[in-house]
Design a protein around this motif. Structure first.
Motif, mmCIF file in Angstrom:
data_model
loop_
_atom_site.group_PDB
_atom_site.id
_atom_site.type_symbol
_atom_site.label_atom_id
_atom_site.label_comp_id
_atom_site.label_asym_id
_atom_site.label_seq_id
_atom_site.Cartn_x
_atom_site.Cartn_y
_atom_site.Cartn_z
ATOM 1 N N THR A 79 5.494 4.303 2.686
ATOM 2 C CA THR A 79 5.294 5.757 2.695
ATOM 3 C C THR A 79 6.462 6.421 1.989
ATOM 4 O OG1 THR A 79 4.127 5.601 4.810
ATOM 5 C CG2 THR A 79 4.897 7.789 4.144
ATOM 6 N N ASP A 123 3.000 -1.572 4.336
ATOM 7 C CA ASP A 123 2.578 -0.175 4.288
ATOM 8 C C ASP A 123 3.796 0.679 3.929
ATOM 9 O OD1 ASP A 123 0.958 2.043 4.567
ATOM 10 O OD2 ASP A 123 1.398 2.275 6.686
ATOM 11 N N ARG A 149 -3.931 3.327 8.941
ATOM 12 C CA ARG A 149 -2.621 3.289 8.269
ATOM 13 C C ARG A 149 -2.295 4.657 7.663
ATOM 14 N NH1 ARG A 149 -3.429 -0.456 10.576
ATOM 15 N NH2 ARG A 149 -2.160 0.845 11.954
ATOM 16 N N LYS A 193 0.552 7.399 8.337
ATOM 17 C CA LYS A 193 1.365 8.012 7.287
ATOM 18 C C LYS A 193 1.432 9.524 7.467
ATOM 19 C CE LYS A 193 0.449 4.716 3.494
ATOM 20 N NZ LYS A 193 1.840 4.330 3.172
ATOM 21 N N LEU A 235 0.854 -1.186 0.000
ATOM 22 C CA LEU A 235 0.000 0.000 0.000
ATOM 23 C C LEU A 235 0.892 1.239 0.000
ATOM 24 C CD1 LEU A 235 -2.494 -1.105 2.816
ATOM 25 C CD2 LEU A 235 -2.713 -1.475 0.349
#
Length: 370
Positions: free
Chosen positions: A256, A254, A306, A310, A98
């Motif tokens: 970023t 996850d 999530r 971020k 993601l």
């Protein structure tokens, strides 16, 4: 204000460099992409006899194509520093990635920083906006089996059905491991205002550096790729991980992406290289898929959380120039991602040699026929 001779020289040098880089990129595409297609056309008998070997070779060629894109940024000084969990540890497992979405350069950044993650690049599937189907790389993504999703409320339900069918048809049959998606559904600058209005209306946190994600594609991927007995089962440590490697999607990564001063790199900059050398920072956090809820409402809350995290990560980065340390630690450890210039040159050379070989082949074929 008068322009000095030194400034004029600098501008002239930048323009000349951008022109040469663009010319190289065009030449690179003109030989590499047709060569990829032609190699796979010639290998169609192998696809019938041994599809596993065919898709292995296709994956290697696909990785090399992505490395060529990565090289355009790497040689311009656009490098990557990584933070958080080490995703190499799960590179052989199935995972959903993601990613926050700020600009077209996000994809190029991922193409670069995943190059040294084992077999990930050649065995990954991308979810991208349907407009990319019509770019120079569209034919490659179509052959590789990426999914082009059409945005908009009127298309949403149909697209999710098509995504489910696509995953069932191509994901396991082509031995895919990672699937990459941008749950925000668009660039930050385009969606921020709408997302903030939605958050205000529904009493959700006000986000500046990311937008609230959409649930649809994430839910379809989890429902389709996660083995039913895994979702929501209790943790069993390393033993469970070893025993469940072949049982479907195992991890959610996850990811970023942060750019200095919140100034993202777009694809034009990546190609032309007119921006000063820039270090992009990428933070990873790995979640076992068994800890991700299956029910829509709970999954929505989990996904929102999530992106709230971020927001906190990016706020800290823009204030300090670094991501915060993991919970319970006093210092965050960063890792500089590197690529081998020799390897990049070898791949580029192979592309141009392939282009020359195919040109000679068709010239010979033409003379034989006519």
């Amino acid at each position: 204000m008068a322009v000095t001779l030194e400034q004029a020289r600098r501008v002239g040098y930048t323009c000349l460099k951008a022109l040469l880089r663009f010319a190289f990129m065009v030449a690179n595409n003109l030989v590499a992409i047709p060569s990829y297609v032609l190699y796979l056309i010639m290998l169609q008998p192998l696809r019938i006899l041994d599809s596993k070997s065919f898709w292995y070779i296709e994956g290697v060629l696909f990785k090399w194509l992505l490395a060529m894109v990565a090289s355009w940024g790497w040689w311009a000084g656009y490098t990557v520093v990584e933070w958080g969990d080490d995703v190499k540890a799960v590179s052989e497992d199935e995972a959903m990635v993601l990613v926050n979405h700020q600009a077209t350069g996000d994809v190029c950044t991922l193409m670069m920083c995943l190059q040294d993650k084992g077999t990930v690049v050649r065995q990954m599937m991308w979810l991208m906006d349907h407009i990319f189907k019509y770019t120079n790389f569209g034919i490659v993504s179509l052959i590789h089996g990426d999914f082009f999703i059409r945005q908009g409320r009127t298309h949403r339900d149909q697209q999710l059905v098509l995504l489910k069918d696509h995953l069932e048809k191509y994901y396991r049959s082509r031995n895919r491991k990672w699937i990459v998606l941008f749950p925000e559904g668009g660039f930050l600058r385009k969606r921020r205002e709408t997302s903030q209005a939605f958050a205000k209306k529904n009493n959700l946190p006000f986000l500046k550096h990311v937008t609230l994600p959409r649930l649809g594609a994430t839910q379809v991927i989890l429902k389709t790729l996660v083995a039913p007995q895994e979702n929501g089962t209790p943790s069993g440590g390393d033993t469970v991980r070893k025993e469940s490697k072949s049982k479907g999607l195992q991890w959610v990564i996850d990811t970023t992406i942060a750019y200095p001063k919140a100034e993202p790199i777009d694809i034009q900059t990546w190609i032309l290289g007119y921006r000063q050398p820039t270090v992009t920072h990428v933070h990873y956090r790995i979640f076992p898929v068994k800890d991700v809820p299956a029910e829509p409402e709970a999954l929505t809350n989990w996904l929102y959380q999530r992106f709230i995290e971020k927001e906190d990560l990016l706020t800290h980065f823009y204030e300090t120039g670094a991501f915060p340390p993991p919970q319970g630690q006093t210092k965050a450890i960063s890792r500089e991602m590197t690529l081998s210039n020799l390897w990049l040159v070898a791949i580029q050379s192979f592309a141009f040699l392939s282009g020359g070989m195919w040109y000679c082949f068709f010239q010979y074929l033409y003379h034989c026929l006519f």
